[in-house]
Design an enzyme around this catalytic site. Structure first.
Site, PDB file in Angstrom:
ATOM      1  N   LYS A   1      -0.202 -15.056  -3.702  1.00  0.00           N
ATOM      2  CA  LYS A   1      -0.268 -15.576  -2.433  1.00  0.00           C
ATOM      3  C   LYS A   1      -0.492 -17.028  -2.246  1.00  0.00           C
ATOM      4  O   LYS A   1      -1.117 -17.289  -3.281  1.00  0.00           O
ATOM      5  CB  LYS A   1      -1.410 -14.836  -1.696  1.00  0.00           C
TER       6      LYS A   1
ATOM      7  N   HIS B   1     -11.891 -16.829   7.140  1.00  0.00           N
ATOM      8  CA  HIS B   1     -12.405 -15.482   7.277  1.00  0.00           C
ATOM      9  C   HIS B   1     -13.232 -15.299   8.321  1.00  0.00           C
ATOM     10  O   HIS B   1     -14.294 -14.727   8.416  1.00  0.00           O
ATOM     11  CB  HIS B   1     -12.747 -14.943   5.913  1.00  0.00           C
TER      12      HIS B   1
ATOM     13  N   ASP C   1      -6.515 -15.021   1.465  1.00  0.00           N
ATOM     14  CA  ASP C   1      -5.813 -14.182   2.137  1.00  0.00           C
ATOM     15  C   ASP C   1      -4.923 -14.684   3.217  1.00  0.00           C
ATOM     16  O   ASP C   1      -5.346 -14.370   4.495  1.00  0.00           O
ATOM     17  CB  ASP C   1      -6.233 -13.052   2.464  1.00  0.00           C
TER      18      ASP C   1
ATOM     19  N   GLU D   1      -0.622 -12.262  10.629  1.00  0.00           N
ATOM     20  CA  GLU D   1      -1.860 -11.425  10.561  1.00  0.00           C
ATOM     21  C   GLU D   1      -3.101 -12.313  11.209  1.00  0.00           C
ATOM     22  O   GLU D   1      -3.860 -11.768  11.770  1.00  0.00           O
ATOM     23  CB  GLU D   1      -2.029 -11.030   9.200  1.00  0.00           C
TER      24      GLU D   1
ATOM     25  N   GLU E   1      -7.817  -3.287  -3.289  1.00  0.00           N
ATOM     26  CA  GLU E   1      -8.017  -2.499  -2.104  1.00  0.00           C
ATOM     27  C   GLU E   1      -7.748  -1.057  -2.138  1.00  0.00           C
ATOM     28  O   GLU E   1      -7.250  -0.836  -1.266  1.00  0.00           O
ATOM     29  CB  GLU E   1      -7.096  -3.517  -1.187  1.00  0.00           C
TER      30      GLU E   1
ATOM     31  N   ASN F   1       1.041  -1.187  -0.056  1.00  0.00           N
ATOM     32  CA  ASN F   1       0.055  -0.010  -0.056  1.00  0.00           C
ATOM     33  C   ASN F   1       0.942   0.985   0.001  1.00  0.00           C
ATOM     34  O   ASN F   1       1.391   1.680   1.078  1.00  0.00           O
ATOM     35  CB  ASN F   1      -0.909  -0.044   1.228  1.00  0.00           C
TER      36      ASN F   1
ATOM     37  N   LYS G   1       1.376  -3.283  -6.028  1.00  0.00           N
ATOM     38  CA  LYS G   1       0.119  -3.701  -5.594  1.00  0.00           C
ATOM     39  C   LYS G   1      -1.123  -2.789  -6.681  1.00  0.00           C
ATOM     40  O   LYS G   1      -0.661  -1.758  -6.265  1.00  0.00           O
ATOM     41  CB  LYS G   1      -0.289  -3.520  -4.187  1.00  0.00           C
TER      42      LYS G   1
END
Ligand code: GCW
Length: 717
Positions: free
Chosen positions: A376, A537, A381, A409, A307, A226, A303
């Site tokens: 990935k 998730h 994710d 994460e 997002e 990001n 990226k």
């Protein structure tokens, strides 16, 4: 006698000083077996490692730091072995003429630019331990391998080891912002002290380089995907150059993330359209400027259109147009583009797990030679368990890079003990069947399946400026395991854990036989107490730390019910031919196995199928009972880790012992919270009793739903 006195003294020093973990796996404590230590000291009495380059200087520095302590003796550092009855020879045939007498040419040839050989041999009756390579960095890697050999109490007698990496670019991806905040970072601030750079480069950067070189990591993307375009401005490029200068002797190149809109934000252009000549010229000049500051700059990680990040689609172009724009600018300098395939569109109602494949597969063959599409390990994710990403094996004309997440994460941040060597290995060993059996993800990634020269593996780093680098003392094992598997994906998580424990703690057999099983079982435990049987998730919004299977509202694919689909009939996401058909993205043998309930591995069951609560599992239990018992099993596993760790009190220095003990207590509490909240929540759909063997929940569902966690780091900037 002397040995036990020495051990006692060292123990006393460790207690006083407190072992703070800073030295990671490069502790170089004296070899505990006296016979081994003496014979190694004899063999390495003279060390010949001429420092004819900064890299060989680094090799020599490492030997000077390590050997006196490991051997409890002071070897002589000389320019030649000459008549010495035994000696260590380190270098390339060019840097060290004495190596030429050994005629290593044929042995060295297949080892390429980074490989090395270690050998116990004789020259004219004199013993020589040889660390030889075709390049200086190969020799440095060889030195670290030799030190590892000694640290893990392996004898030098008969040493004969050849090693070369299978994957060319083995990178850490730092999600570090320019204000030192680290996205998904749980170990303090970024290691890059931008404010003080370039004038002051902390000694810590060199230690970071040493740790990486010791496991063969040869690149670092310094900035967050990001991205902030500011890093491409001259003042920041000076800072990047200072870091690059410190990392370079250790064979580590720097890379940056490129914000696609930089030509607008920095260059004042009206567009960032990849086909616009002024945009192309801007990137060409910018890249030339970067190479003036950093001649061995590695390239860009991007990226885009993901997002909220800018990208070529804003101009009606596709990912290949975007990647090729940057690739053309980098090509004259030898740089590469790593273009991420982590894309999903909130306006496309299709199953999120399918979207990267849908967007990228048609672009196969359209990327320049210096582009790698970075994917990935799984299609969502970095969940505790995912099937392999369907793009692996589906784009034979494009080099595909693998992105793993070292930072935890979704696996308990820096609180939970979760060894990821097993997860990484599972991802690499997955068989895509793209070109028949044995078409593993590892072979797609190392380029051997489709004969690509360029190959990339990346791990999202878990480092920060906490004294022990990774927050949780055991989390350094994940940095280590990533590097070792990046070098050799055939290595086993067991062997890697073994090495890491020996070097990080000690070679004590009880310590090993107690701690290694904990590491090896820890990832499965985390799966069980958080998202068993293919669930995914389920974590709370934003910080992703604790449970949130009820999290609803906002865009659907950021909610938990979108993924678990629990209802009165059952639970799970139907991705088979009766559902989203995501399974069609896999090669037929894989699709067929996973499509059918009886052959679908139970570990992925609810990833691919919506299954009735009463479905009979292999255990003979109903799905509902099995689910509850898995949650319980996860909790029980953490308790067994606590018990095991407690027995290690006499074997581990107090500082690290107490730290891990406290973290395990926290982990046990969290595991119970996951279990209780998920079971209570899913029970509102299943309407079935909680089976015997599962402890009753401490609180009601309302309580768990109200839990707030404003203090989880790495979130919300
Ligand atoms: O895993 C998700 C994270 C984001 C991250 C994103 C990505 C860097 O929650 O924090 O952004 O993936 O990989 O781009």
């Amino acid at each position: 006698m002397r040995a036990s006195l020495l051990t006692l003294l060292l123990f006393a020093v460790a207690v006083l000083r407190g072992e703070d973990g800073y030295r990671l796996w490069l502790r170089y404590e004296p070899i505990s077996n006296p016979a081994l230590r003496h014979s190694a000291a004899e063999a390495l009495g003279t060390v010949v490692c001429p420092a004819s380059s900064p890299t060989l200087q680094a090799a020599r520095d490492e030997l000077q730091l390590a050997l006196p302590s490991l051997l409890d003796a002071s070897p002589a550092f000389a320019d030649m072995a000459g008549n010495a009855s035994s000696a260590l020879l380190v270098g390339t045939p060019e840097s060290l003429p004495e190596l030429q007498e050994l005629n290593l040419g044929d042995a060295l040839k297949p080892l390429g630019n980074e490989g090395f050989l270690l050998r116990d041999t004789k020259v004219a009756g004199r013993r020589r331990i040889v660390v030889a390579a075709n390049s200086d960095v190969g020799a440095l890697y060889g030195v670290f391998a030799l030190l590892r050999h000694l640290q893990t109490n392996e004898p030098l007698d008969g040493l004969n080891l050849l090693s070369a990496p299978k994957i060319q670019r083995r990178l850490l991806n730092h999600w570090d912002n320019l204000n030192r905040w680290v996205e998904r970072g749980y170990a303090g601030l970024s290691l890059w002290d931008w404010f003080n750079l370039p004038d002051y480069v902390s000694p810590r950067i060199r230690d970071y380089a040493r740790a990486n070189a010791s496991i063969g990591i040869n690149g670092a993307v310094l900035t967050n995907v990001n991205a902030n375009a500011q890093v491409l401005t001259p003042p920041f490029l000076d800072k990047v150059a200072a870091l690059a200068g410190t990392l370079r002797p250790y064979g580590i190149r720097v890379y940056l993330t490129a914000r696609f809109s930089a030509p607008v934000e920095l260059g004042g252009l009206k567009t960032a359209d990849p086909l616009d000549p002024s945009v192309r010229a801007w990137w060409k000049d910018k890249v030339a400027e970067i190479y003036r500051a950093i001649p061995d700059f590695g390239g860009f990680l991007v990226k885009a259109n993901s997002e909220g990040q800018p990208g070529p689609q804003a101009y009606g172009r596709n990912h290949a147009d975007g990647a090729n724009l940057l690739a053309d600018a980098l090509a004259p300098h030898g740089g590469i583009v790593m273009w991420r395939a982590f894309v999903y569109d909130q306006n496309v109602p299709d199953d999120r797990a399918k979207q990267a494949y849908t967007e990228f597969k048609p672009l196969d063959g359209q990327f320049r030679d210096n582009v790698v599409v970075q994917i990935k390990n799984g299609p969502i994710d970095f969940m505790p368990r995912e099937p392999f990403h369907p793009l692996f094996g589906a784009m034979p004309k494009t080099p595909l890079g693998l992105e793993l997440q070292i930072t935890q994460e979704y696996l308990g941040a820096s609180i939970h003990l979760v060894y990821l060597g097993t997860l990484f290995k599972e991802a690499l060993a997955a068989d895509t069947h793209a070109e028949g059996p044995g078409s593993t993800v590892a072979r797609v990634v190392d380029g051997s399946l489709d004969r690509h020269a360029l190959s990339v593996i990346a791990g999202v780093a878990n480092t920060g400026n906490e004294r022990n680098w990774t927050g949780h003392p055991i989390a350094a094992a994940n940095w280590y395991a990533f590097g070792r598997l990046a070098w050799d994906h055939e290595a086993t998580p067991d062997a890697i854990a073994d090495e890491w424990i020996r070097m990080t703690f000690s070679n004590d057999p009880t310590l090993l036989s107690t701690l290694k099983p904990v590491l090896l079982e820890s990832r499965e435990a985390a799966v069980d107490y958080s998202m068993p049987l293919g669930l995914h998730h389920l974590m709370a919004r934003d910080h992703h730390y604790g449970p949130g299977p009820w999290v609803d509202g906002g865009r659907a694919d950021w909610t938990a019910p979108y993924y678990h689909r629990a209802d009165a009939a059952g639970i799970g996401f139907d991705r088979s031919s009766t559902g989203s058909k995501a399974l069609d993205q896999y090669a037929p043998p894989v699709r067929d196995e996973w499509e059918n309930l009886p052959t679908c591995p139970e570990a992925l069951l609810l990833w691919f199928h919506h299954v009735s609560w009463d479905y009979r599992m292999k255990s003979g239990r109903t799905l509902w009972d099995e689910l509850c018992l898995r949650y319980q099993h996860g909790v029980d596993s953490v308790r067994s880790f606590q018990k095991a760790w407690d027995t290690l009190e006499p074997k581990v220095d107090p500082a690290r012992f107490l730290h891990v003990q406290a973290l395990l207590r926290h982990q046990e509490r969290d595991a119970r919270e996951w279990r209780d909240s998920c079971i209570l929540y899913f029970q509102t759909f299943s309407k079935r009793p909680i089976p015997t063997g599962v402890e009753p929940a401490e609180h009601s569902l309302d309580f768990y739903e109200a839990v707030k966690r404003p203090d989880v780091p790495g979130t919300g900037q």
